[in-house]
Design an enzyme around this catalytic site. Structure first.
Site, PDB file in Angstrom:
ATOM      1  N   HIS A 135       0.864  -1.189   0.000  1.00 20.92           N
ATOM      2  CA  HIS A 135       0.000   0.000   0.000  1.00 20.92           C
ATOM      3  C   HIS A 135       0.896   1.233   0.000  1.00 20.92           C
ATOM      4  O   HIS A 135       2.033   1.188   0.484  1.00 20.92           O
ATOM      5  CB  HIS A 135      -0.835  -0.061   1.286  1.00 20.92           C
ATOM      6  CG  HIS A 135      -1.853   1.014   1.455  1.00 20.92           C
ATOM      7  ND1 HIS A 135      -1.532   2.284   1.878  1.00 20.92           N
ATOM      8  CD2 HIS A 135      -3.195   1.015   1.285  1.00 20.92           C
ATOM      9  CE1 HIS A 135      -2.634   3.021   1.969  1.00 20.92           C
ATOM     10  NE2 HIS A 135      -3.663   2.267   1.607  1.00 20.92           N
ATOM     11  N   ASP A 212       3.202  -4.282   7.979  1.00 23.22           N
ATOM     12  CA  ASP A 212       1.997  -3.478   7.783  1.00 23.22           C
ATOM     13  C   ASP A 212       0.820  -4.428   7.981  1.00 23.22           C
ATOM     14  O   ASP A 212       0.492  -5.224   7.108  1.00 23.22           O
ATOM     15  CB  ASP A 212       2.018  -2.885   6.372  1.00 23.22           C
ATOM     16  CG  ASP A 212       0.702  -2.178   6.031  1.00 23.22           C
ATOM     17  OD1 ASP A 212      -0.274  -2.337   6.776  1.00 23.22           O
ATOM     18  OD2 ASP A 212       0.665  -1.496   4.993  1.00 23.22           O
ATOM     19  N   GLN A 215      -4.428  -4.842   7.053  1.00 29.96           N
ATOM     20  CA  GLN A 215      -5.460  -5.737   6.507  1.00 29.96           C
ATOM     21  C   GLN A 215      -5.480  -7.097   7.189  1.00 29.96           C
ATOM     22  O   GLN A 215      -6.300  -7.941   6.847  1.00 29.96           O
ATOM     23  CB  GLN A 215      -5.248  -5.934   4.998  1.00 29.96           C
ATOM     24  CG  GLN A 215      -5.433  -4.666   4.185  1.00 29.96           C
ATOM     25  CD  GLN A 215      -6.859  -4.123   4.230  1.00 29.96           C
ATOM     26  OE1 GLN A 215      -7.816  -4.849   4.554  1.00 29.96           O
ATOM     27  NE2 GLN A 215      -7.021  -2.850   3.905  1.00 29.96           N
ATOM     28  N   LYS A 238     -10.037  -0.322  10.249  1.00 28.60           N
ATOM     29  CA  LYS A 238     -10.074  -1.509   9.385  1.00 28.60           C
ATOM     30  C   LYS A 238     -10.584  -2.725  10.155  1.00 28.60           C
ATOM     31  O   LYS A 238     -10.867  -3.751   9.561  1.00 28.60           O
ATOM     32  CB  LYS A 238      -8.675  -1.863   8.870  1.00 28.60           C
ATOM     33  CG  LYS A 238      -7.900  -0.743   8.236  1.00 28.60           C
ATOM     34  CD  LYS A 238      -8.245  -0.572   6.796  1.00 28.60           C
ATOM     35  CE  LYS A 238      -7.286   0.411   6.138  1.00 28.60           C
ATOM     36  NZ  LYS A 238      -7.830   0.926   4.888  1.00 28.60           N
ATOM     37  N   CYS A 376      -5.004   2.565  -3.498  1.00 26.71           N
ATOM     38  CA  CYS A 376      -3.752   3.047  -2.858  1.00 26.71           C
ATOM     39  C   CYS A 376      -2.627   2.037  -3.035  1.00 26.71           C
ATOM     40  O   CYS A 376      -1.801   1.850  -2.119  1.00 26.71           O
ATOM     41  CB  CYS A 376      -3.956   3.373  -1.392  1.00 26.71           C
ATOM     42  SG  CYS A 376      -5.007   4.788  -1.150  1.00 26.71           S
TER      43      CYS A 376
HETATM   44  C1  PLP Z   1      -2.352  -2.595   3.649  1.00 25.51           C
HETATM   45  C2  PLP Z   1      -2.635  -1.201   4.129  1.00 25.51           C
HETATM   46  N1  PLP Z   1      -1.646  -0.508   4.699  1.00 25.51           N
HETATM   47  C3  PLP Z   1      -1.845   0.736   5.178  1.00 25.51           C
HETATM   48  C4  PLP Z   1      -3.063   1.357   5.060  1.00 25.51           C
HETATM   49  C5  PLP Z   1      -3.233   2.733   5.596  1.00 25.51           C
HETATM   50  O1  PLP Z   1      -4.078   2.714   6.689  1.00 25.51           O
HETATM   51  P1  PLP Z   1      -4.523   4.089   7.396  1.00 25.51           P
HETATM   52  O2  PLP Z   1      -5.059   4.957   6.285  1.00 25.51           O
HETATM   53  O3  PLP Z   1      -5.550   3.673   8.364  1.00 25.51           O
HETATM   54  O4  PLP Z   1      -3.296   4.674   8.020  1.00 25.51           O
HETATM   55  C6  PLP Z   1      -4.110   0.683   4.444  1.00 25.51           C
HETATM   56  C7  PLP Z   1      -5.419   1.329   4.231  1.00 25.51           C
HETATM   57  O5  PLP Z   1      -6.088   1.060   3.254  1.00 25.51           O
HETATM   58  C8  PLP Z   1      -3.888  -0.630   3.982  1.00 25.51           C
HETATM   59  O6  PLP Z   1      -4.875  -1.336   3.402  1.00 25.51           O
END
Ligand code: PLP
Length: 418
Positions: A135, A212, A215, A238, A376
């Site tokens: 992401h 990360d 998800q 999430k 994203c």
């Molecule tokens: C895999 C992953 N990493 C990071 C993020 C970023 O999360 P946040 O916007 O809550 O910081 C997302 C959000 O879609 C995501 O799906």
């Protein structure tokens, strides 16, 4: 649903999901004249009433600043905030509550590690390794810190199924690497990465690993002590919790050695013009008045998830993802993206050459919410030579009726374009 015994039969599992749906007020509304089908939980999941109520209860009866006040409301706020930290430490099986830093979300957690852990160590000739699945939040913080230090960002490739090529990844893990930063579950394709193997390989080469987990947290049971990640970032919104709150788990000895990232109130013990003494963990990394309502909500979220158990949630979602994928495969002109052997809760797709935004809009007219676009994860889209896809993503509350409504909606959309 308050039982913790396994839902042993498919009928029992169905009853459990039916009762879980009752807990989520947002699911019980009409959108464009149709009952809502919510298949966009990978972007933001819905919240159960217990979470909404926990936030409202804080706002009504406990709203005050944490840690500082001697009065009752400040004690209540502090108890809620710190109680949530304990619940989250237990949910993640962290070794200590000192390893749980509240953040605004995954993005902030990753930026904290980039700036506090990596920046002081990085220089020209050193590397950060990520994968092609990431992401943007697990790409751009590394680009920034590499620009600031002259270090290099290196990307491990993926295959057509959306799996990271492990041999190629391991070839990159040499003495130049300061950190491996990698997803647990891909948001665009749903791939679940074999983190146990990846982390132990990196550790054998003395390379710390940031995961990360945005998800993974809503779908998989997490155990920090078994996983052995050095850093693990996640977001409340999430995982059926509120927006604007997240957690960075980090091993205590690493956090101890890291300088603060943001300066301000609460992260200090003493401030003099001659110098400042920083607070103990985890407060050293929580500058300024925190998101107390969000933390209270996130505490309620993990207590809610514990009532089901993440193994049961994962098993329900696995069955439903199989049903979603096989149902989509029956549609004429369907193309699926993300066909890894191990997946969680997400299916990206296109039908014929219908623009994904058109698919999303036609579905919305039928009360069905999916995500369309690059999710994203523009490098993933580039890999497939696409500007974007349509993506259906599942949460603990979805059921086969939701999938059937999606398939009916997509058939209608396809007819319109043929
Ligand atoms: C895999 C992953 N990493 C990071 C993020 C970023 O999360 P946040 O916007 O809550 O910081 C997302 C959000 O879609 C995501 O799906």
């Amino acid at each position: 649903m308050s039982s913790v015994s396994p839902a042993t039969t498919p009928q029992a599992a169905q009853r459990e999901v039916a009762s879980c749906r009752e807990d989520f007020p947002a699911l019980h509304q009409q959108i464009n004249g149709h009952p809502l089908v919510y298949l966009d939980s990978a972007a933001s999941s819905q919240q159960p009433a217990v979470v909404i109520d926990a936030i409202a209860e804080y706002q009504r009866h406990a709203h005050a600043n944490v840690h500082r006040g001697v009065h009752t409301l400040s004690h209540r706020a502090t108890d809620l905030y710190e109680g949530a930290r304990d619940d989250i430490a237990a949910f993640l099986n962290a070794a200590s509550r000192r390893e749980i830093v509240f953040t605004s979300g995954t993005t902030e957690g990753i930026n904290l590690v980039a700036q506090s852990f990596c920046r002081p160590k990085l220089a020209a000739g050193q590397r950060i390794v990520i994968s092609h699945l990431e992401h943007h939040s697990n790409i751009v913080p590394w680009q920034l810190v590499c620009e600031q230090t002259g270090a290099e960002l290196v990307v491990a490739p993926i295959n057509e199924r959306g799996e990271v090529l492990l041999d190629e990844l391991y070839d990159l893990l040499d003495e130049r690497v300061t950190l491996l930063a990698i997803s647990h579950v891909s948001n665009a394709l749903g791939t679940v990465l074999p983190l146990g193997e990846i982390i132990s390989t990196a550790h054998r080469r003395n390379i710390p690993v940031l995961v990360d987990g945005a998800q993974a947290a809503p779908h998989l049971a997490l155990d920090m002590q078994t996983l052995d990640a050095d850093f693990y970032a996640l977001s409340g919104h999430k995982m059926f919790g509120p927006t604007g709150i997240g957690v960075l788990y980090a091993k205590e000895q690493l956090l101890d050695a890291m300088p603060p990232w943001k300066g301000g109130g609460d992260m200090i013990l003493e401030v003099r013009f001659s110098g400042t003494v920083y607070n103990e963990l985890p407060y050293k990394f929580e500058a300024g008045t925190p998101n107390i309502a969000g933390a209270a909500g996130l505490g309620a979220t993990v207590r809610y998830l514990n009532k089901f158990g993440m193994e049961r949630i994962a098993s329900h979602e696995k069955d439903l993802l199989d049903y979603l994928t096989s149902s989509l495969q029956k549609l004429d002109g369907i193309r699926l993206f993300g066909t890894a052997a191990n997946k969680a809760s997400v299916q990206s797709f296109l039908i014929d050459d219908i623009h994904p935004h058109d698919l999303g809009t036609i579905l919305d007219h039928q009360g069905i919410a999916i995500r369309t676009g690059h999710h994203c994860a523009m490098p993933v889209m580039e890999f497939f030579g696409l500007p974007g896809t349509a993506r259906a993503s599942l949460g603990m509350y979805n059921n086969r009726d939701d999938v059937d409504r999606l398939i009916g909606g997509l058939s209608k959309a396809a007819e319109l374009f043929r």
